[in-house]
Design a protein around this motif. Structure first.
Motif, PDB file in Angstrom:
ATOM      1  N   LEU A 137       6.976  13.807  -6.369  1.00 27.83           N
ATOM      2  CA  LEU A 137       5.981  12.696  -6.309  1.00 27.83           C
ATOM      3  C   LEU A 137       6.940  11.307  -6.459  1.00 27.83           C
ATOM      4  CD1 LEU A 137       3.071  12.855  -8.472  1.00 27.83           C
ATOM      5  CD2 LEU A 137       2.978  12.422  -6.082  1.00 27.83           C
ATOM      6  N   ARG A 175      -2.813   2.932  -6.732  1.00 26.59           N
ATOM      7  CA  ARG A 175      -2.703   1.432  -6.729  1.00 26.59           C
ATOM      8  C   ARG A 175      -4.083   0.928  -6.881  1.00 26.59           C
ATOM      9  NH1 ARG A 175       0.658  -2.452  -2.759  1.00 26.59           N
ATOM     10  NH2 ARG A 175       2.285  -1.648  -3.864  1.00 26.59           N
ATOM     11  N   PHE A 230      -4.178  16.897  -3.564  1.00 24.37           N
ATOM     12  CA  PHE A 230      -4.436  15.813  -4.689  1.00 24.37           C
ATOM     13  C   PHE A 230      -6.057  15.693  -4.820  1.00 24.37           C
ATOM     14  CE2 PHE A 230      -0.193  14.773  -3.126  1.00 24.37           C
ATOM     15  CZ  PHE A 230       0.404  14.349  -4.272  1.00 24.37           C
ATOM     16  N   MET A 285       4.668   8.312  -4.760  1.00 20.82           N
ATOM     17  CA  MET A 285       4.272   8.312  -3.256  1.00 20.82           C
ATOM     18  C   MET A 285       2.970   8.797  -2.928  1.00 20.82           C
ATOM     19  SD  MET A 285       6.135  11.485  -1.366  1.00 20.82           S
ATOM     20  CE  MET A 285       5.538  13.061  -1.632  1.00 20.82           C
ATOM     21  N   SER A 286       2.336   8.410  -1.691  1.00 22.75           N
ATOM     22  CA  SER A 286       1.086   8.647  -1.372  1.00 22.75           C
ATOM     23  C   SER A 286       1.139  10.305  -0.690  1.00 22.75           C
ATOM     24  CB  SER A 286       0.712   7.934  -0.290  1.00 22.75           C
ATOM     25  OG  SER A 286       1.602   7.573   0.631  1.00 22.75           O
ATOM     26  N   PRO A 287       0.059  10.938  -0.555  1.00 20.46           N
ATOM     27  CA  PRO A 287      -0.273  12.187  -0.157  1.00 20.46           C
ATOM     28  C   PRO A 287       0.636  12.258   1.208  1.00 20.46           C
ATOM     29  CG  PRO A 287      -2.463  11.402  -0.290  1.00 20.46           C
ATOM     30  CD  PRO A 287      -1.443  10.431  -1.002  1.00 20.46           C
ATOM     31  N   PRO A 288       1.478  13.328   1.364  1.00 22.88           N
ATOM     32  CA  PRO A 288       2.063  13.157   2.790  1.00 22.88           C
ATOM     33  C   PRO A 288       1.200  14.317   3.652  1.00 22.88           C
ATOM     34  CG  PRO A 288       3.209  14.717   1.193  1.00 22.88           C
ATOM     35  CD  PRO A 288       2.063  14.204   0.540  1.00 22.88           C
ATOM     36  N   MET A 289       1.264  14.168   5.109  1.00 20.27           N
ATOM     37  CA  MET A 289       0.619  14.993   5.944  1.00 20.27           C
ATOM     38  C   MET A 289       1.437  15.219   7.073  1.00 20.27           C
ATOM     39  SD  MET A 289      -3.518  13.762   5.891  1.00 20.27           S
ATOM     40  CE  MET A 289      -3.212  12.155   5.397  1.00 20.27           C
ATOM     41  N   ASP A 309       0.762  -1.268  -0.142  1.00 18.30           N
ATOM     42  CA  ASP A 309      -0.147   0.009  -0.180  1.00 18.30           C
ATOM     43  C   ASP A 309       0.769   1.453   0.004  1.00 18.30           C
ATOM     44  OD1 ASP A 309      -2.718   1.438   1.888  1.00 18.30           O
ATOM     45  OD2 ASP A 309      -2.345   1.276  -0.381  1.00 18.30           O
ATOM     46  N   HIS A 312       0.647   8.197   9.217  1.00 19.51           N
ATOM     47  CA  HIS A 312       1.012   8.414   7.784  1.00 19.51           C
ATOM     48  C   HIS A 312       1.668   7.524   7.203  1.00 19.51           C
ATOM     49  CE1 HIS A 312      -1.485  12.050   8.387  1.00 19.51           C
ATOM     50  NE2 HIS A 312      -0.449  12.612   9.280  1.00 19.51           N
ATOM     51  N   VAL A 368      -3.910  18.900   4.101  1.00 22.03           N
ATOM     52  CA  VAL A 368      -3.254  19.555   3.078  1.00 22.03           C
ATOM     53  C   VAL A 368      -3.163  18.358   2.020  1.00 22.03           C
ATOM     54  CG1 VAL A 368      -1.173  19.167   4.098  1.00 22.03           C
ATOM     55  CG2 VAL A 368      -1.330  20.794   2.154  1.00 22.03           C
ATOM     56  N   ASN A 391      -4.970  18.417   9.514  1.00 26.90           N
ATOM     57  CA  ASN A 391      -4.124  18.962   8.504  1.00 26.90           C
ATOM     58  C   ASN A 391      -4.477  18.436   7.244  1.00 26.90           C
ATOM     59  OD1 ASN A 391      -2.215  20.208   7.308  1.00 26.90           O
ATOM     60  ND2 ASN A 391      -0.530  18.766   8.227  1.00 26.90           N
ATOM     61  N   PHE A 445       4.827   5.715   1.287  1.00 27.89           N
ATOM     62  CA  PHE A 445       5.144   6.735   2.182  1.00 27.89           C
ATOM     63  C   PHE A 445       5.985   6.378   3.314  1.00 27.89           C
ATOM     64  CE2 PHE A 445       4.569  11.033   4.067  1.00 27.89           C
ATOM     65  CZ  PHE A 445       5.615  11.578   3.153  1.00 27.89           C
ATOM     66  N   PHE A 489       1.683   3.344  -5.499  1.00 25.97           N
ATOM     67  CA  PHE A 489       1.068   3.123  -3.953  1.00 25.97           C
ATOM     68  C   PHE A 489       0.003   3.942  -3.937  1.00 25.97           C
ATOM     69  CE2 PHE A 489       5.642   1.919  -4.269  1.00 25.97           C
ATOM     70  CZ  PHE A 489       5.570   1.100  -3.748  1.00 25.97           C
ATOM     71  N   SER A 490      -0.704   3.812  -2.674  1.00 21.87           N
ATOM     72  CA  SER A 490      -2.100   4.571  -2.713  1.00 21.87           C
ATOM     73  C   SER A 490      -2.054   5.799  -3.000  1.00 21.87           C
ATOM     74  CB  SER A 490      -2.096   4.318  -0.884  1.00 21.87           C
ATOM     75  OG  SER A 490      -3.551   4.610  -0.558  1.00 21.87           O
ATOM     76  N   PRO A 491      -2.958   6.438  -3.542  1.00 21.66           N
ATOM     77  CA  PRO A 491      -4.187   6.007  -3.878  1.00 21.66           C
ATOM     78  C   PRO A 491      -4.221   5.109  -5.334  1.00 21.66           C
ATOM     79  CG  PRO A 491      -4.189   8.304  -4.285  1.00 21.66           C
ATOM     80  CD  PRO A 491      -2.823   7.912  -3.914  1.00 21.66           C
TER      81      PRO A 491
END
Lengths: 141, 620, 95
Positions: free
Chosen positions: C61, C12, B466, C89-93, B233, B509, B461, B459, B236, C8-10
């Motif tokens: 990305l 994938r 996206f 990569m997936s969205p960072p937070m 999955d 995350h 963001v 947060n 990150f 990877f997510s999303p």
């Protein structure tokens, strides 16, 4: 003759203490990392985390200093074991052992605990996220 | 069979040495408020009379853990809860490391410290042996110096210490509490509250264990999480693992949400010096994991060259890159690493410090503050050498530092001359390194966060940039306000629930699924839960308690807003030109309040409170 | 030359795909790769990779996988090498 032991590698260790947690749970039945058979020591302002535990000596000081015969060597497996029934918690083994944190006495039971490599399938090795502890075999078939 | 809780609450009144008592933890209370933020919110609401001065002996400072703390559940932290001297709001501030775990092993879920010692003291908690000891010889030591001194004094090298630095002693309103090693409960001035009690440190050693309901299930879940993180999955996790939070800098800079020059802009060309690659080259040596954390996002190392060489530093976290770095236009990574280290040693919240230094630099640039006011310092943007001097002045309240030590809101009020227009705070808490122009959801999150300008209550963001849906939600457009109240409400419930389990938001995350948290919770406590039940049952309840606390302190709609700078158009980046209009702010608030079941002033209605099982607050 | 991309997510979930090989001309950059990906997979990938407001490709990305302690994102004009393994990569937070 077989020798095997769990060895810690400080260059890979992140100091997360997961090894202490799983070890204490297997050996003491609860999460009690202070009395686990492996210990992570931080050095140089935290720049290094050093795992230390029993090296399963060929000629163990702890065994020789126990007057109750509570420490035995399993020559077949290469493991130095504590016989809990015979242990009185006198701490002489701790005094004799040069390795930091290799033997602990859990106050709840007043029995000594040290690494017995989980009879060949050590929990710390299984759970370590960075392979900073490994099961090492020396000699034997 | 255990349920993760240690089972006791320790109460200490520093004014009276004989007033040390323990209460058993009421399991009904535990089941209703979980731990962490939930415990803290309910206890503070009940213990503290409204409008009490945060420095009053009556304001308790509470060390709060949760059921998962000290178990194999990955990266669970502890929090400090108190009324903030910076904002006068509810304040919960979190730290990793292993101090909270040691408290649990000592037998306590919560330690409530009230009163005020006549002279500096430290608190020694060795299981049931609680002592209040003289700390006059420790007063003045910085947060790094104290560990060795204290541990050898109590003759226990494995004890864990939590302490304040000179900033806390000097009641700098944003002083932090440091926990060994290299972890800080930073925001909102918990360190100043400790200082006001003359409490220099807490040293703890625990020899008990923690038992949980289902060890096998917990182990299986932890293995599943490691698997999810590493190879499935969300990829990150490896990025965070290798690069830590500064790995987010590139994203933030390219999407223009990274503050530059006191939030004048939100993107800059110096950011790339300060990201994970820059830091690794400059000083990283090894990876550092908080207790039971397989992610180990933190790094530690040593500055190799320049005036600060030899200093042992840990990762300059994303927030501090954004505030002490780009916000002050400091592009020198060695200097940045040192400035963060300096804040930690002095016991200053580096986020707030970076914000205030940026503010002071802008005052200097505009000629409002001169060299003379600064004791001869040239404080142009980017002058890191003098920045270090200013940080020292703040911690010791020297010269202008005495004004800045009050936080940016009070400093701007005192300095006047229009500086309030570029004092970047919400409810007195200095804004973090997620500049909200271009992502209105982030703006709403900051406006409504319970401890003021904080990114850790919601947060959105990533989801905004996206255009992605949240669990059970729907996708939104980046600069549109449509759907943002729903998004923020969901996130606030998410964080309120999971902070009550003391979740680390970085870890959350990194590929752990939301359901895994419910599963960890069930394995430890033996109580059934799903992710959505955690949010609906606990998230909303706890969020409403903190809102009621702040309401009682006099906060209402007019305080839920953004600083004037965010009402000016954003100069550059993909969302160039975006600004917060009063119309947008009001629209978002109206929808947010009404969906929450709050009145138009933002007070939770009686019906809502009763629905959430908060009957005792319904008539307040 | 050929590069391997891991989703990877999303993405994938959207594409139902974990990884794919992409054939590119010698000297191709990250921008070329992104164009190739959006040609092949269409709208969902396009929406994720290109900023809806400006049409700008999001360079950060992409990052290299499989090498310990190397994680820094690419730039849009970074030249790719044959056999590289890359992740989106997936969205960072957080922070």
């Amino acid at each position: 003759m077989v020798r095997q032991r769990v060895e810690g590698f400080f260059d890979l260790c992140t100091g997360c203490r997961i090894c202490e947690l799983v070890c204490s749970q297997k050996k003491l039945g609860m999460y009690k990392p202070r009395y686990a058979a492996i210990e992570i020591e931080l050095k140089s302002e935290g720049m290094a985390a050093i795992p230390s535990l029993c090296v399963q000596c060929e000629d163990p000081h702890c065994m020789k200093s126990c007057i109750y015969g509570a420490i035995e060597k399993d020559e077949k497996m290469g493991i130095v074991r504590i016989i809990r029934e015979k242990c009185t918690g006198c701490e002489m083994c701790i005094k004799a052992c040069p390795i930091n944190g290799a033997i602990k006495i859990d106050p709840a039971s007043n029995k000594a605990l040290k690494c017995d490599i989980c009879d060949g399938d050590p929990a710390c090795v299984k759970f370590c996220p960075t392979e900073a502890v490994k099961l090492i075999k020396i000699g034997g078939q | 069979m255990g349920n993760g809780y240690a089972g006791k609450i320790l109460k200490i009144d520093l004014s009276r040495k004989d007033e040390i008592s323990t209460d058993p933890l009421d399991m009904k209370f535990a089941k209703k408020f979980l731990g962490g933020k939930g415990f803290g919110a309910k206890l503070l609401y009940d213990l503290l009379p409204p409008k009490t001065d945060p420095y009053s002996p009556k304001n308790p400072i509470m060390y709060v853990t949760g059921p998962l703390t000290g178990t194999l559940a990955p990266c669970i932290r502890y929090c400090l809860v108190t009324k903030s001297p910076l904002t006068n709001t509810f304040n919960d501030t979190y730290a990793g490391g292993d101090f909270g775990q040691e408290l649990k092993y000592a037998g306590y879920d919560v330690v409530i410290i009230s009163g005020k010692a006549k002279k500096p003291v430290y608190l020694q908690i060795f299981d049931d042996d609680i002592q209040i000891k003289d700390a006059q010889h420790l007063w003045g030591l910085n947060t790094y110096e104290i560990y060795d001194v204290l541990k050898s004094e109590v003759n226990e090298k494995t004890a864990k210490v939590s302490c304040i630095g000179p900033a806390g002693e000097n009641l700098v309103k944003f002083a932090l509490v440091d926990c060994d090693l290299h972890r800080q409960a930073g925001r909102g001035g918990a360190g100043a509250v400790m200082g006001s009690k003359n409490l220099k440190a807490v040293v703890v050693r625990g020899t008990n264990g923690i038992s949980v309901a289902d060890y096998d299930r917990l182990e299986k879940e932890v293995q599943k999480i490691s698997h999810d993180m590493g190879i499935t999955d969300k990829f990150f996790a490896p990025k965070l693992q290798a690069g830590g939070t500064p790995a987010i800098v590139d994203f933030s800079n390219e999407e223009a949400v990274l503050p530059y020059k006191n939030f004048q802009d939100q993107t800059s060309d110096i950011a790339e010096n300060l990201n994970d690659k820059g830091q690794r080259k400059s000083f990283w040596l090894r990876e550092y994991g908080c207790f039971a954390c397989p992610l180990h996002c933190s790094k530690i190392g040593m500055i190799k060259k320049g005036p600060y060489k030899g200093t042992v530093c840990d990762t300059v976290e994303y927030e501090n890159v954004g505030l002490l770095g780009t916000n002050c236009a400091v592009g020198n990574v060695d200097a940045l690493a040192y400035s963060q280290n300096l804040c930690d040693r002095l016991g200053l919240d580096a986020i707030t410090t970076g914000n205030i230094v940026g503010f002071t630099m802008e005052c200097f640039e505009k000629g409002i503050i001169t060299k003379k006011d600064l004791g001869g310092l040239d404080l142009s943007f980017g002058n890191w050498k003098n920045m270090m001097e200013l940080i020292n002045m703040i911690a010791y309240r020297k010269g202008i530092g005495n004004i800045l030590a009050e936080g940016v809101m009070r400093a701007a009020k005192k300095i006047g001359k229009g500086t309030e227009n570029f004092a970047i705070h919400i409810k007195g808490l200095e804004s973090p390194a997620w500049a909200p122009r271009g992502t209105p959801g982030v703006g709403l999150a900051l406006m409504t966060a319970d401890r003021g300008g904080c990114h850790q209550r919601s947060n959105p963001v990533g989801l905004e940039v996206f255009g992605l849906a949240w669990p059970g939600g729907y996708p939104t457009e980046r600069v549109s306000i449509k759907g943002k109240p729903d998004l923020v409400i969901w996130e606030q419930h998410h964080y309120a629930a999971l902070y009550s389990l003391l979740m680390c938001e970085i870890f959350s995350h990194a590929g752990i699924t939301n359901e895994s948290y419910a599963s960890l919770f069930s394995a430890v406590t033996g109580w059934d839960a799903t992710y959505s039940s955690l949010l609906s049952e606990y998230g909303e309840r706890i969020w409403n308690i903190t809102r009621m606390f702040n309401w009682r302190e006099g906060f209402q709609r007019e305080h839920d807003t953004v600083p004037p700078r965010f009402k000016e158009p954003l100069p550059s980046g993909p969302a160039k030109g975006h600004k917060f209009t009063d119309e947008d702010i009001n629209k978002m608030l109206d929808e947010y309040y009404s969906k929450r079941g709050w009145d138009e002033q933002g007070k939770p209605t009686k019906e809502k409170l009763i629905e959430l099982g908060l009957d005792s607050m319904a008539s307040d | 030359m050929k590069v391997k991309i891991f989703f990877f997510s999303p993405l994938r979930q959207i594409l139902g795909l974990k990884e794919t090989d992409i054939e590119l001309p010698e000297g191709a950059t990250v921008a070329n790769l992104f164009e190739e990906l959006s040609t092949r997979f269409g709208e969902p990938v396009k929406k994720y990779i290109f900023d809806g407001m400006t049409g700008r490709p999001r360079g950060y990305l992409l990052y290299q996988v499989g090498k310990k302690n190397q994680s820094t994102s690419y730039k849009i004009d970074t030249k790719l090498k044959d056999g590289e393994k890359l992740a989106i990569m997936s969205p960072p937070m957080g922070g």
